[in-house]
Write an enzyme that holds these catalytic residues in place. Structure first.
Site, PDB file in Angstrom:
ATOM      1  CG  LEU A 196      -6.550  -4.898  -4.302  1.00  0.00           C
ATOM      2  CD1 LEU A 196      -5.279  -5.593  -3.846  1.00  0.00           C
ATOM      3  CD2 LEU A 196      -7.734  -5.348  -3.452  1.00  0.00           C
ATOM      4  CD  GLN A 226      -0.691  -3.014   2.328  1.00  0.00           C
ATOM      5  OE1 GLN A 226      -1.530  -3.215   1.468  1.00  0.00           O
ATOM      6  NE2 GLN A 226      -0.785  -2.037   3.218  1.00  0.00           N
ATOM      7  CB  CYS A 256      -7.671  -3.235   3.936  1.00  0.00           C
ATOM      8  SG  CYS A 256      -8.963  -3.571   2.724  1.00  0.00           S
ATOM      9  CG  ASN A 290      -2.362   7.400   3.528  1.00  0.00           C
ATOM     10  OD1 ASN A 290      -3.237   6.563   3.772  1.00  0.00           O
ATOM     11  ND2 ASN A 290      -2.195   7.904   2.325  1.00  0.00           N
TER      12      ASN A 290
HETATM   13  C1  LIG Z   1      -8.182   1.759  -5.443  1.00  0.00           C
HETATM   14  C2  LIG Z   1      -7.581   1.745  -4.066  1.00  0.00           C
HETATM   15  C3  LIG Z   1      -7.062   0.563  -3.576  1.00  0.00           C
HETATM   16  C4  LIG Z   1      -6.464   0.535  -2.305  1.00  0.00           C
HETATM   17  N1  LIG Z   1      -5.848  -0.609  -1.884  1.00  0.00           N
HETATM   18  C5  LIG Z   1      -5.145  -0.617  -0.713  1.00  0.00           C
HETATM   19  C6  LIG Z   1      -4.341  -1.731  -0.345  1.00  0.00           C
HETATM   20  O1  LIG Z   1      -4.217  -2.722  -1.075  1.00  0.00           O
HETATM   21  N2  LIG Z   1      -3.691  -1.654   0.850  1.00  0.00           N
HETATM   22  C7  LIG Z   1      -3.775  -0.557   1.676  1.00  0.00           C
HETATM   23  O2  LIG Z   1      -3.152  -0.527   2.749  1.00  0.00           O
HETATM   24  N3  LIG Z   1      -4.508   0.517   1.338  1.00  0.00           N
HETATM   25  C8  LIG Z   1      -5.175   0.517   0.151  1.00  0.00           C
HETATM   26  N4  LIG Z   1      -5.845   1.645  -0.237  1.00  0.00           N
HETATM   27  C9  LIG Z   1      -5.820   2.839   0.639  1.00  0.00           C
HETATM   28  C10 LIG Z   1      -4.636   3.738   0.275  1.00  0.00           C
HETATM   29  O3  LIG Z   1      -3.406   3.076   0.485  1.00  0.00           O
HETATM   30  C11 LIG Z   1      -4.654   5.026   1.124  1.00  0.00           C
HETATM   31  O4  LIG Z   1      -4.500   4.679   2.472  1.00  0.00           O
HETATM   32  C12 LIG Z   1      -5.955   5.796   0.964  1.00  0.00           C
HETATM   33  O5  LIG Z   1      -6.330   5.911  -0.402  1.00  0.00           O
HETATM   34  C13 LIG Z   1      -5.826   7.209   1.565  1.00  0.00           C
HETATM   35  O6  LIG Z   1      -4.806   7.941   0.923  1.00  0.00           O
HETATM   36  P1  LIG Z   1      -5.139   9.066  -0.203  1.00  0.00           P
HETATM   37  O7  LIG Z   1      -6.179   9.971   0.381  1.00  0.00           O
HETATM   38  O8  LIG Z   1      -3.842   9.739  -0.463  1.00  0.00           O
HETATM   39  O9  LIG Z   1      -5.677   8.324  -1.390  1.00  0.00           O
HETATM   40  C14 LIG Z   1      -6.449   1.703  -1.497  1.00  0.00           C
HETATM   41  C15 LIG Z   1      -6.976   2.893  -2.012  1.00  0.00           C
HETATM   42  C16 LIG Z   1      -7.526   2.929  -3.282  1.00  0.00           C
HETATM   43  C17 LIG Z   1      -8.061   4.233  -3.840  1.00  0.00           C
END
Ligand SMILES: Cc1cc2nc3c(=O)[nH]c(=O)nc-3n(C[C@H](O)[C@H](O)[C@H](O)COP(=O)(O)O)c2cc1C
Length: 327
Positions: free
Chosen positions: A20, A70, A100, A210
């Site tokens: 987001l 999404q 989320c 992930n």
């Molecule tokens: C700023 C930010 C916004 C996020 N917004 C969403 C979102 O809109 N939908 C979602 O499924 N996950 C969202 N996430 C989670 C990420 O998709 C991901 O699952 C999470 O950051 C873990 O992965 P990573 O360790 O590679 O960052 C968000 C993460 C961050 C940092």
């Protein structure tokens, strides 16, 4: 998953996570300069927002494809309507957010709290699939609150698998109260083994992992156990990583795109956006982190941060900033 020699052509073999305010269309266009084969996710857009929008929230450039839109929601009828619009707009896939944990999302009865309602998720997926021919996938956690056993996760997937082939699993559970979304990305421990076990138990499904993945070596390691890897924060904070993906994971012989090349490839896009009235300040967020710990990186950031918001700011702001890292 189809394989050809050792290369998997599973569409989600590598993806950049939905984030987001981060994975805006400008961000995706930028990431696409580095990699042709990665699947790029939109930010989550809620079904009511799409249906009530005064302007087109689904607008994107086809050059960003393959892009997954999404959706957030839990009303099968609303989601079905949105799915149709998403397909008509030309997106490659639709993903339902079941991961989320924010209060706002819980109040709307969607996101991670839906893990406790697999029958409702099933109805949502069914309703969407009835309307579209593009894939509909689910992104979720390994558990929520005290519902965090392997049996719970297994049961969730077992119930959905008649209608869903693709699961993207954030390998940590979410606490639905007490932790902020940011803390929920850091505090619950990662459990990759649990995701690997799901792939073993459901070998016919496409399972992507992930959470906390940062390097090409880590990505390759995970791909020994699952079909796909999704990277979030690291892709945004270190987009140069994406320059290696096609070469290493998709066996592409195309040359690796350097950060400077990726920025220069953005120029026509930026000019086009500016001419359509988009402010430079809205476009530059994803490119600020392009240069990590190299000479001029600080000046690059500073020059853009100090100038992109100014009235009439144009492409010259980026050109000048680029000179700091080129010299
Ligand atoms: C700023 C930010 C916004 C996020 N917004 C969403 C979102 O809109 N939908 C979602 O499924 N996950 C969202 N996430 C989670 C990420 O998709 C991901 O699952 C999470 O950051 C873990 O992965 P990573 O360790 O590679 O960052 C968000 C993460 C961050 C940092």
């Amino acid at each position: 998953m189809t394989t050809n020699n050792s290369i998997s052509y599973y569409q989600g073999r590598f993806s950049v996570a939905p984030m987001l305010d981060w994975t805006t269309r400008h961000c995706r266009y930028f990431h696409r300069q580095f990699t042709k084969h990665s699947l790029l996710y939109s930010e989550m857009i809620t079904a009511p927002a799409i249906l009530n929008a005064k302007y087109d929230l689904l607008h994107f450039e086809k050059a960003e494809n393959p892009v997954v839109l999404q959706l957030g929601g839990s009303d099968p009828k609303q989601l079905a309507k949105c799915a149709k619009l998403v397909e008509q707009c030309g997106y490659t896939e639709i993903n339902l957010n079941v991961g989320c944990p924010s209060d706002r999302v819980q109040n709307g009865m969607f996101g991670a709290c839906l893990m406790a309602k697999p029958e409702l998720v099933l109805d949502c997926i069914k309703a969407m699939k009835n309307e579209v021919s593009i894939p509909v996938t689910v992104k979720h956690r390994i558990g929520i609150d005290d519902l965090d056993s392997y049996a719970f996760l297994y049961d969730f997937i077992q119930k959905l698998q008649p209608v869903c082939n693709d699961f993207i699993i954030h390998a940590r559970k979410a606490w639905l109260s007490g932790l902020s979304p940011k803390q929920n990305r850091e505090i619950p421990p990662l459990d990759y083994e649990r995701v690997y076990q799901i792939k073993k138990d459901f070998p016919h499904l496409n399972i992507s992992i992930n959470g906390g993945i940062k390097t090409i070596d880590e990505i390759k390691q995970h791909l020994n156990f699952v079909d796909g890897v999704m990277v979030g924060r690291e892709a945004f904070q270190n987009p140069a990583l994406l320059g290696h993906i096609d070469n290493v994971l998709f066996d592409s012989s195309a040359p690796i795109i350097t950060p400077i090349e990726a920025i220069e490839k953005m120029f026509p896009y930026i000019e086009r956006q500016l001419s359509q009235g988009v402010f430079l300040n809205h476009i530059v967020h994803p490119i600020l982190n392009t240069f990590q710990s190299c000479r001029g990186a600080k000046q690059w950031r500073r020059h853009i941060s100090e100038n992109a918001y100014k009235k009439g700011a144009g492409i010259e702001v980026i050109e000048t900033a680029l000179n700091f890292v080129k010299s």
